[in-house]
Motif scaffolding. Sequence first.
Motif, short mmCIF file in Angstrom:
data_model
loop_
_atom_site.label_atom_id
_atom_site.label_comp_id
_atom_site.label_asym_id
_atom_site.label_seq_id
_atom_site.Cartn_x
_atom_site.Cartn_y
_atom_site.Cartn_z
N TYR A 49 0.22 11.97 0.84
CA TYR A 49 0.13 10.99 1.92
C TYR A 49 -1.14 10.16 1.81
CZ TYR A 49 3.72 13.81 4.22
OH TYR A 49 4.88 14.49 4.52
N ALA A 50 -1.04 8.92 2.29
CA ALA A 50 -2.25 8.12 2.47
C ALA A 50 -3.04 8.73 3.63
CB ALA A 50 -1.87 6.68 2.78
N ASP A 51 -4.35 8.62 3.57
CA ASP A 51 -5.20 9.20 4.63
C ASP A 51 -4.84 8.63 5.99
OD1 ASP A 51 -8.24 9.41 2.62
OD2 ASP A 51 -6.52 10.76 2.81
N SER A 52 -4.44 7.38 6.03
CA SER A 52 -4.19 6.72 7.31
C SER A 52 -2.97 7.27 8.05
CB SER A 52 -4.01 5.22 7.08
OG SER A 52 -2.92 4.98 6.20
N ALA A 109 0.83 -1.21 0.00
CA ALA A 109 0.00 0.00 0.00
C ALA A 109 0.86 1.26 0.00
CB ALA A 109 -0.91 0.01 1.22
N PHE A 110 0.37 2.27 -0.68
CA PHE A 110 1.05 3.56 -0.73
C PHE A 110 1.00 4.23 0.64
CE2 PHE A 110 2.42 7.56 -2.35
CZ PHE A 110 1.65 8.53 -1.72
N VAL A 111 2.13 4.82 1.05
CA VAL A 111 2.19 5.55 2.32
C VAL A 111 2.39 7.04 2.07
CG1 VAL A 111 3.48 5.87 4.46
CG2 VAL A 111 3.11 3.56 3.57
N ALA A 112 3.44 7.38 1.33
CA ALA A 112 3.75 8.79 1.08
C ALA A 112 4.70 8.90 -0.10
CB ALA A 112 4.36 9.44 2.31
N SER A 113 4.67 10.05 -0.78
CA SER A 113 5.61 10.31 -1.87
C SER A 113 6.02 11.77 -1.86
CB SER A 113 5.02 9.94 -3.23
OG SER A 113 3.94 10.80 -3.55
N ILE A 114 7.13 12.04 -2.54
CA ILE A 114 7.63 13.41 -2.61
C ILE A 114 8.23 13.66 -3.99
CG2 ILE A 114 9.88 12.77 -1.60
CD1 ILE A 114 9.80 15.56 -0.20
N ARG A 115 7.87 14.77 -4.60
CA ARG A 115 8.45 15.17 -5.87
C ARG A 115 9.87 15.66 -5.63
NH1 ARG A 115 5.60 14.68 -10.95
NH2 ARG A 115 3.41 14.37 -10.36
N TRP A 116 10.82 15.21 -6.46
CA TRP A 116 12.20 15.59 -6.24
C TRP A 116 12.42 17.07 -6.53
CZ3 TRP A 116 13.94 12.31 -3.22
CH2 TRP A 116 15.31 12.22 -2.91
#
Length: 118
Positions: free
Chosen positions: A60-63, A46-53
Motif C-alpha cells: 500500500y501507499a502510505d497515504s 500514483a500507486f495506491v495498492a497491489s496484490i500478488r496473485w
Amino acid sequence: QVQLVESGGGLVQAGGSLRLSCEAPRRTFSIAKMAWFSQAPGKERAFVASIRWSGGKTYYADSVKGRFTISRDNAENTVYLQMDSLKPEDTALYYCALSTDALRYNYWGQGTQVTVSS
C-alpha cells in the motif's frame, strides 16, 4: 487487446466508503499481480495498492494504509479495492493494472472516477 473492466466509482461524502472492482478477461497468460493507481487532476498517476496473485501479499501507499484494502478473487480474475474513511484528497480517477511478469504493468483499465466531498 486485453481489456480490464472497472466499476464501483462514484460520489461519496468524506468519511464514507466505496468498493472498486476490476475484472480481467480469462486468457492463457498468467497474472503475477494486480494493482490500483490513482490520478488526481493536474497530478501524475500514483500507486495506491497491489496484490500478488499467488500468495496474496499486499502493498500500500502510505497515504492509504489503514483505510484501503486490496483483495482478489482468483477464480473470477477480479481484484477489489475497499476504500474506507475516504477523504477529499482521495478524489481521483482510479485505474486498475495487471502485470504478467511482476516487473511491469502490461495492461490498464479505462479508469473509474472517485469523488469525495467535504
